[in-house]
Motif scaffolding. Structure first.
Motif, PDB file in Angstrom:
ATOM      1  N   LEU A  12      -2.785 -12.493  -5.060  1.00 18.49           N
ATOM      2  CA  LEU A  12      -3.735 -11.400  -4.873  1.00 18.49           C
ATOM      3  C   LEU A  12      -3.586 -10.444  -6.051  1.00 18.49           C
ATOM      4  N   LYS A  13      -4.692  -9.836  -6.487  1.00 16.76           N
ATOM      5  CA  LYS A  13      -4.636  -8.935  -7.628  1.00 16.76           C
ATOM      6  C   LYS A  13      -5.457  -7.679  -7.356  1.00 16.76           C
ATOM      7  N   ALA A  14      -4.854  -6.526  -7.667  1.00 10.94           N
ATOM      8  CA  ALA A  14      -5.556  -5.242  -7.598  1.00 10.94           C
ATOM      9  C   ALA A  14      -5.048  -4.384  -8.749  1.00 10.94           C
ATOM     10  N   LYS A  15      -5.979  -3.952  -9.604  1.00 11.49           N
ATOM     11  CA  LYS A  15      -5.616  -3.178 -10.796  1.00 11.49           C
ATOM     12  C   LYS A  15      -4.587  -3.965 -11.607  1.00 11.49           C
TER      13      LYS A  15
ATOM     14  N   ASN B 273      -7.828  -3.832   1.118  1.00 14.54           N
ATOM     15  CA  ASN B 273      -9.148  -4.403   0.803  1.00 14.54           C
ATOM     16  C   ASN B 273      -9.493  -4.338  -0.683  1.00 14.54           C
ATOM     17  N   GLN B 274      -8.588  -3.799  -1.491  1.00  7.20           N
ATOM     18  CA  GLN B 274      -8.823  -3.729  -2.941  1.00  7.20           C
ATOM     19  C   GLN B 274      -8.344  -4.987  -3.667  1.00  7.20           C
ATOM     20  N   TYR B 275      -7.563  -5.837  -2.967  1.00  8.78           N
ATOM     21  CA  TYR B 275      -7.010  -7.027  -3.618  1.00  8.78           C
ATOM     22  C   TYR B 275      -8.029  -8.165  -3.651  1.00  8.78           C
ATOM     23  N   ASN B 276      -8.041  -8.890  -4.755  1.00  7.88           N
ATOM     24  CA  ASN B 276      -8.880 -10.067  -4.919  1.00  7.88           C
ATOM     25  C   ASN B 276      -8.012 -11.320  -4.920  1.00  7.88           C
TER      26      ASN B 276
ATOM     27  N   ARG C 136      -0.098  -7.841  -9.302  1.00  4.87           N
ATOM     28  CA  ARG C 136      -0.388  -9.174  -8.774  1.00  4.87           C
ATOM     29  C   ARG C 136       0.692  -9.550  -7.762  1.00  4.87           C
TER      30      ARG C 136
ATOM     31  N   THR D 132      -2.377   1.248  -3.111  1.00  6.36           N
ATOM     32  CA  THR D 132      -3.593   0.441  -3.218  1.00  6.36           C
ATOM     33  C   THR D 132      -3.933  -0.155  -1.861  1.00  6.36           C
TER      34      THR D 132
ATOM     35  N   GLU E 105       0.829  -1.205   0.000  1.00  7.16           N
ATOM     36  CA  GLU E 105       0.000   0.000   0.000  1.00  7.16           C
ATOM     37  C   GLU E 105       0.862   1.252   0.000  1.00  7.16           C
TER      38      GLU E 105
END
Length: 420
Positions: free
Chosen positions: A397-400, A384-387, A403, A381, A376
């Motif tokens: 984990l991926k965000a925007k 809580n934005q990571y999937n 990875r 980022t 972060e």
């Protein structure tokens, strides 16, 4: 790893690198430094550490003994002793804190000059305390086990913080800036000892693999460009000089500190460390003049792990600029085995400045809360934005466009990542 390196270097100097130690001490008359003498100084500084630092050391020892088997009961007891001693020290520090009730009483008794009286948040200056011989002896004997031939889990956990070679390099390198001859000599000795150990280990790895591809390095696609914060020549050997940048310098160069000349080590892959020190380093070092301006110092081109990076040579300015250009020009960046340490903020800034490209980060702890929190700070980022996803069978984990892939360097197929 940096936190276990010092023990390895010590064992090297006592064994196959004995000639290196002799050559360096002959070159540096009056040198009093030894890695074993570090232990006494590290122990003396324990009482001056802040409570949160002492608690961190306790946690490290607790983690070390948590996974020990029944056959290591003696080591577990050793760890429990260290934890108990440190907890008592932390308890003294915490109990000495000025609580609200005591502060209120002081203000009630001395209403006019209470602010002058309350000049500290503690009633005991722990920095001026001295440890008993019992505590010191236990710590010294424990740390010495960490420099022995066999691994001792408790000694390794304690030494990871108290005997970190990076901390030592930082402390001694400052001698070049505040004109302390003893620190300069210590740095020259430590840096060349580390360099010699890494050169010897590098040759050992290459000899062991022969014509076979090296783990990880042998799997790097030939059409990529790579930036490394490591010192070994493995990356350059794999990709060639034009496709590699040694961001923190490498084993193949050394620096003359008064002229800032960056000079090459001839045939680093076959270099004999003791021979190189005697034939090249010794003739170029002179520490006998009382006037530091008349002395000559050469050191390995290994950029010390300071948060504010020193410029060992003007060529590093060009090197770091080129590294930024490479990241800017890239469509896809894969980061492997890099922890995004605070001491490397200058490199983190390069990734921060170019956040719009695809970035894969491969480290074993990539999906841990602590690592995600660190990301972060780098990419802005929120956690809580990571999937949660899978990448080539690994948890990730991926965000925007970022990875975080939980895997060891040697287990991941870099070609597959770049081809996606």
């Amino acid at each position: 790893m940096a936190n276990t390196l010092l023990a390895d270097v010590t064992r090297y100097l006592d064994g196959p690198g004995k000639d290196v130690d002799v050559a360096l001490r002959e070159m540096l008359p009056g040198l009093r430094f030894s890695f074993n003498s570090m232990i006494a100084r590290a122990v003396d500084k324990i009482a001056t550490r802040e409570p949160h630092e002492q608690k961190a050391m306790v946690q490290r020892v607790q983690d070390a003994i948590a996974h020990l088997g029944a056959e290591q009961q003696a080591v577990r007891k050793h760890g429990e002793l260290i934890i108990r001693l440190f907890n008592k020290l932390a308890m003294i520090a915490e109990e000495s804190q000025l609580d609200e009730e005591t502060e209120a009483l002081i203000r009630e008794v001395f209403p006019k000059d209470a602010d002058e009286l309350i000049d500290s948040d503690s009633i005991l200056d722990i920095h001026k305390l001295s440890l008993s011989d019992t505590f010191k002896t236990v710590l010294k004997r424990t740390l010495k086990l960490g420099l022995s031939t066999e691994r001792h889990e408790v000694a390794a956990a304690l030494g990871a913080d108290m005997l970190n070679i990076e901390t030592l390099l930082i402390e001694k390198f400052l001698g070049f800036y505040n004109d302390k001859p003893a620190d300069i000599k210590n740095y020259i000795y430590i840096a060349w000892a580390l360099w010699a150990y890494l050169v010897a280990k590098q040759k050992e790895v290459l000899d062991a693999h022969g014509d076979k591809a090296l783990p990880f390095y042998g799997g790097i696609p030939g059409d990529v460009r790579a930036i490394t914060l490591n010192y070994t020549a493995f990356l350059e050997q794999s990709l060639g000089d034009s496709k590699t940048i040694y961001f923190h310098g490498g084993l193949g160069n050394y620096v003359r500190m008064d002229t800032r000349d960056l000079l090459p080590v001839d045939d680093i892959l076959k270099c004999d460390p003791a021979q190189f020190i005697r034939e090249v380093v010794v003739p170029n070092v002179d520490v006998n003049h009382e006037d530091l301006r008349l002395q000559r110092h050469v050191i390995p081109a290994l950029v010390p792990p300071l948060r504010l990076k020193p410029i060992l040579s003007h060529q590093y300015i060009e090197l770091w600029s080129r590294a930024s250009d490479w990241v800017k020009e890239a469509e896809h960046v894969v980061v492997v085995g890099y922890s995004f340490n605070n001491a490397d903020e200058h490199f983190n800034d390069i990734l921060r400045c170019h956040p719009d490209r695809r970035i894969d980060i491969v480290v074993p702890e990539a999906t841990s809360p602590a690592f995600v929190a660190r990301m972060e700070k780098v990419f802005g980022t929120a956690a809580n934005q990571y999937n949660t996803i899978k990448v080539n069978g690994f948890s990730a984990l991926k965000a925007k466009k970022v990875r975080l892939i939980s895997a060891k360097a040697g287990d991941v197929n870099l070609a597959d990542l770049f081809e996606e």
